[in-house]
Design a protein around this motif. Structure first.
Motif, PDB file in Angstrom:
ATOM      1  N   GLU A   1      -1.591  11.276  -9.385  1.00 27.47           N
ATOM      2  CA  GLU A   1      -1.943  11.802 -10.796  1.00 27.47           C
ATOM      3  C   GLU A   1      -2.183  13.363 -10.600  1.00 27.47           C
ATOM      4  N   GLU A   2      -2.972  13.594  -9.621  1.00 29.29           N
ATOM      5  CA  GLU A   2      -3.512  14.991  -9.666  1.00 29.29           C
ATOM      6  C   GLU A   2      -2.700  16.051  -8.966  1.00 29.29           C
ATOM      7  N   TRP A   3      -2.291  15.657  -7.638  1.00 29.40           N
ATOM      8  CA  TRP A   3      -1.658  16.563  -6.522  1.00 29.40           C
ATOM      9  C   TRP A   3      -0.354  15.977  -6.258  1.00 29.40           C
ATOM     10  N   ASP A   4       0.249  15.061  -7.142  1.00 24.60           N
ATOM     11  CA  ASP A   4       1.661  14.773  -6.999  1.00 24.60           C
ATOM     12  C   ASP A   4       1.744  14.423  -5.379  1.00 24.60           C
ATOM     13  N   VAL A   5       0.964  13.781  -4.906  1.00 22.37           N
ATOM     14  CA  VAL A   5       1.034  13.263  -3.343  1.00 22.37           C
ATOM     15  C   VAL A   5       2.128  11.999  -3.435  1.00 22.37           C
ATOM     16  N   ARG A   6       3.140  12.276  -2.469  1.00 12.60           N
ATOM     17  CA  ARG A   6       4.220  11.062  -2.604  1.00 12.60           C
ATOM     18  C   ARG A   6       4.185  10.033  -1.080  1.00 12.60           C
ATOM     19  N   TRP A   7       3.169  10.279  -0.409  1.00 11.49           N
ATOM     20  CA  TRP A   7       3.120   9.469   0.918  1.00 11.49           C
ATOM     21  C   TRP A   7       1.721   9.474   1.232  1.00 11.49           C
ATOM     22  N   LEU A   8       1.131   8.123   1.482  1.00 12.50           N
ATOM     23  CA  LEU A   8      -0.105   7.750   1.799  1.00 12.50           C
ATOM     24  C   LEU A   8      -0.160   6.977   2.976  1.00 12.50           C
ATOM     25  N   GLU A   9      -0.558   7.501   4.251  1.00 13.18           N
ATOM     26  CA  GLU A   9      -0.343   6.851   5.416  1.00 13.18           C
ATOM     27  C   GLU A   9      -1.786   6.174   5.641  1.00 13.18           C
ATOM     28  N   GLU A  10      -1.758   4.997   6.263  1.00 13.54           N
ATOM     29  CA  GLU A  10      -2.759   4.100   6.698  1.00 13.54           C
ATOM     30  C   GLU A  10      -4.082   4.536   5.542  1.00 13.54           C
ATOM     31  N   PRO A  11      -3.834   4.069   4.381  1.00  7.25           N
ATOM     32  CA  PRO A  11      -4.988   4.107   3.437  1.00  7.25           C
ATOM     33  C   PRO A  11      -6.161   3.445   3.958  1.00  7.25           C
ATOM     34  N   VAL A  12      -5.861   2.117   4.573  1.00  9.54           N
ATOM     35  CA  VAL A  12      -6.735   1.149   5.255  1.00  9.54           C
ATOM     36  C   VAL A  12      -6.228   1.047   6.563  1.00  9.54           C
ATOM     37  N   SER A  13      -6.901   0.311   7.381  1.00  9.67           N
ATOM     38  CA  SER A  13      -6.405  -0.014   8.695  1.00  9.67           C
ATOM     39  C   SER A  13      -5.033  -0.571   8.773  1.00  9.67           C
ATOM     40  N   SER A  14      -4.436  -0.188   9.852  1.00  7.39           N
ATOM     41  CA  SER A  14      -3.101  -0.727   9.962  1.00  7.39           C
ATOM     42  C   SER A  14      -3.084  -2.359  10.317  1.00  7.39           C
ATOM     43  N   GLU A  15      -4.164  -2.838  10.564  1.00 10.31           N
ATOM     44  CA  GLU A  15      -4.515  -4.111  11.018  1.00 10.31           C
ATOM     45  C   GLU A  15      -4.798  -4.881   9.737  1.00 10.31           C
ATOM     46  N   ASP A  16      -4.864  -4.393   8.652  1.00  9.58           N
ATOM     47  CA  ASP A  16      -5.197  -4.946   7.320  1.00  9.58           C
ATOM     48  C   ASP A  16      -3.606  -5.127   6.445  1.00  9.58           C
ATOM     49  N   THR A  17      -3.125  -5.930   7.020  1.00 10.63           N
ATOM     50  CA  THR A  17      -1.625  -5.970   6.222  1.00 10.63           C
ATOM     51  C   THR A  17      -1.795  -6.539   4.995  1.00 10.63           C
ATOM     52  N   PRO A  18      -2.666  -7.370   4.348  1.00 13.03           N
ATOM     53  CA  PRO A  18      -2.881  -7.578   3.143  1.00 13.03           C
ATOM     54  C   PRO A  18      -3.328  -6.632   2.270  1.00 13.03           C
ATOM     55  N   GLY A  19      -4.307  -5.798   2.987  1.00  9.08           N
ATOM     56  CA  GLY A  19      -4.598  -4.234   2.301  1.00  9.08           C
ATOM     57  C   GLY A  19      -3.733  -3.465   1.914  1.00  9.08           C
ATOM     58  N   LEU A  20      -2.723  -3.193   2.835  1.00  7.28           N
ATOM     59  CA  LEU A  20      -1.558  -2.466   2.895  1.00  7.28           C
ATOM     60  C   LEU A  20      -0.666  -2.910   1.836  1.00  7.28           C
ATOM     61  N   ARG A  21      -0.498  -4.020   1.527  1.00  9.13           N
ATOM     62  CA  ARG A  21       0.565  -4.659   0.570  1.00  9.13           C
ATOM     63  C   ARG A  21      -0.107  -4.439  -0.769  1.00  9.13           C
ATOM     64  N   LEU A  22      -1.349  -4.728  -0.851  1.00  7.73           N
ATOM     65  CA  LEU A  22      -2.167  -4.541  -2.014  1.00  7.73           C
ATOM     66  C   LEU A  22      -1.875  -3.006  -2.578  1.00  7.73           C
ATOM     67  N   LEU A  23      -2.111  -2.182  -1.648  1.00  8.58           N
ATOM     68  CA  LEU A  23      -1.792  -0.691  -2.054  1.00  8.58           C
ATOM     69  C   LEU A  23      -0.457  -0.535  -2.576  1.00  8.58           C
ATOM     70  N   ARG A  24       0.480  -1.032  -1.681  1.00 10.03           N
ATOM     71  CA  ARG A  24       2.110  -0.986  -1.978  1.00 10.03           C
ATOM     72  C   ARG A  24       2.503  -1.399  -3.474  1.00 10.03           C
ATOM     73  N   ASP A  25       1.694  -2.947  -3.726  1.00  7.16           N
ATOM     74  CA  ASP A  25       1.923  -3.439  -5.045  1.00  7.16           C
ATOM     75  C   ASP A  25       1.423  -3.002  -6.258  1.00  7.16           C
ATOM     76  N   GLN A  26       0.134  -2.271  -5.962  1.00  5.31           N
ATOM     77  CA  GLN A  26      -0.761  -1.983  -7.008  1.00  5.31           C
ATOM     78  C   GLN A  26      -0.679  -0.273  -7.133  1.00  5.31           C
TER      79      GLN A  26
END
Length: 376
Positions: free
Chosen positions: A217-242
């Motif tokens: 919203e503030e900086w028009d960032v289009r790509w967020l890499e490893e927001p959580v650990s890459s071992e946390d696949t449910p966390g990555l899916r949460l970020l992708r969905d929400q």
């Protein structure tokens, strides 16, 4: 080399070079790590007068692993069958350890074997592979968390001035500093350049969701890499969905074996998968990952090692782009002649040089040597 027309690998020669960073106070930082040097482990594969070149980035102990576990496996092997040797190498390291250091060791040797085959055939490596592309788009990558704002802005805007239309900075080591850093980055590159962020797994799920919304919203960032650990696949899916619809979630640079990539794809954890050709099993391993992404209809982005990736990712059907990483660019330009620079936002592998098109710069590399011996 053997008789009867069969060309075999004579031997491997191993080297390692540790190149200090050029960051503030001699260090660079991202969300979860601080480092003072980058080590390249270089493999030479010999067949008569021909030498193939491969490498990976990691601890210099990888060279010792190759010497003890892999050299005898590939010695005497068919130069024209690197994929067959790849399978033998991975079988040989079953008990020594396939993921991590083992996969990186196999990657470096596999790249050297493909380079050797291409050199014997007199072909650029990307023309030997099942290439679908003749260039690989890049994004400028660096923006370390310990850079002063002025250096951050200068680095990112410098890539834009070179014609690169997308850039990335590191975030999330000191989240309270990120708004000023992101504002400086956006101001430096202008409104039309794509801005990417990489947290290197530093955030919790809720922190990551909070930042994902702000980034978009503030900086028009289009790509967020490893927001959580890459071992946390449910966390990555949460970020992708929400997360915001225009903000893509990416991970995969720490994939070593095929199952690592299958787990991310089967979980629907990423909008764009990443793979590092110097970690995922080299050229042979990358071709397998590329098949997975085609089947899942997910794009694949190259993680670093631009001199190899520029050739290897020409064979990726779902190619997105290549991370033109500050540290690896410095190391490769120091160690090798024949390194290509981006033109119009893409790397174009050389068509007039066999293999990777690289030759060692022994004199320049020697001061950084930590393992092996200079030829001659």
């Amino acid at each position: 080399m053997a008789g009867s027309g069969r060309v075999t690998v004579d031997d491997l020669t191993l080297h390692a070079f540790r190149v200090p960073t050029d960051g503030p106070d001699g260090a660079e930082e991202d969300g979860t790590l601080r480092w003072e040097a980058t080590t390249a482990v270089v493999v030479e594969a010999h067949a008569g007068p021909f030498t193939g070149l491969g490498y990976t980035y990691g601890d210099d102990s990888i060279a010792g692993f190759i010497h003890s576990q892999l050299a005898s496996v590939v010695r005497g092997g068919d130069v024209f069958a690197p994929a067959a040797q790849w399978h033998r190498m991975f079988a040989a390291v079953r008990n020594a350890g396939r993921p991590g250091l083992g996969a990186m060791a196999v990657s470096a040797v596999d790249i050297a074997l493909w380079d050797l085959k291409a050199r014997l055939l007199g072909l650029p490596l990307h023309q030997l592979l099942p290439a679908l592309h003749d260039q690989v788009p890049v994004y400028g990558s660096g923006g370390f968390t310990n850079y002063p704002l002025g250096r951050l802005a200068e680095q990112l805007s410098g890539w834009v001035q070179q014609g690169i239309p997308r850039v990335k900075l590191k975030t999330s080591r000191h989240p309270e500093q990120d708004p000023a850093r992101l504002a400086a980055a956006r101001e430096a590159i202008g409104p039309d350049v794509e801005l990417y962020a990489d947290a290197n797994g530093a955030l919790t799920r809720k922190e990551a969701l909070y930042w994902a919304r702000r980034l978009a919203e503030e900086w028009d960032v289009r790509w967020l890499e490893e927001p959580v650990s890459s071992e946390d696949t449910p966390g990555l899916r949460l970020l992708r969905d929400q997360g915001p619809g225009r903000l893509e979630i990416a991970a995969g640079e720490y994939g070593f074996v095929l199952g690592d990539f299958t787990a991310l794809l089967d979980a629907g954890a990423v909008d764009c998968l990443q793979a590092d050709v110097t970690r995922c099993g080299g050229i042979t391993g990358l071709l397998q990952v590329a098949g997975l992404t085609a089947a899942h209809r997910v794009d694949l982005s190259a993680h670093c090692a631009p001199a190899v990736s520029a050739h290897a990712f020409c064979a990726v059907e779902r190619l997105r782009h290549l991370e033109y990483f500050h540290d690896h660019v410095r190391v490769e330009e120091l160690l090798f002649d024949g390194v290509r620079r981006p033109v119009d936002g893409a790397l174009h592998p050389a068509r007039d040089r066999p293999g990777l098109g690289l030759e060692m710069r022994w004199a320049d590399a020697e001061p950084y040597r930590v393992r092996g011996r200079r030829p001659g």
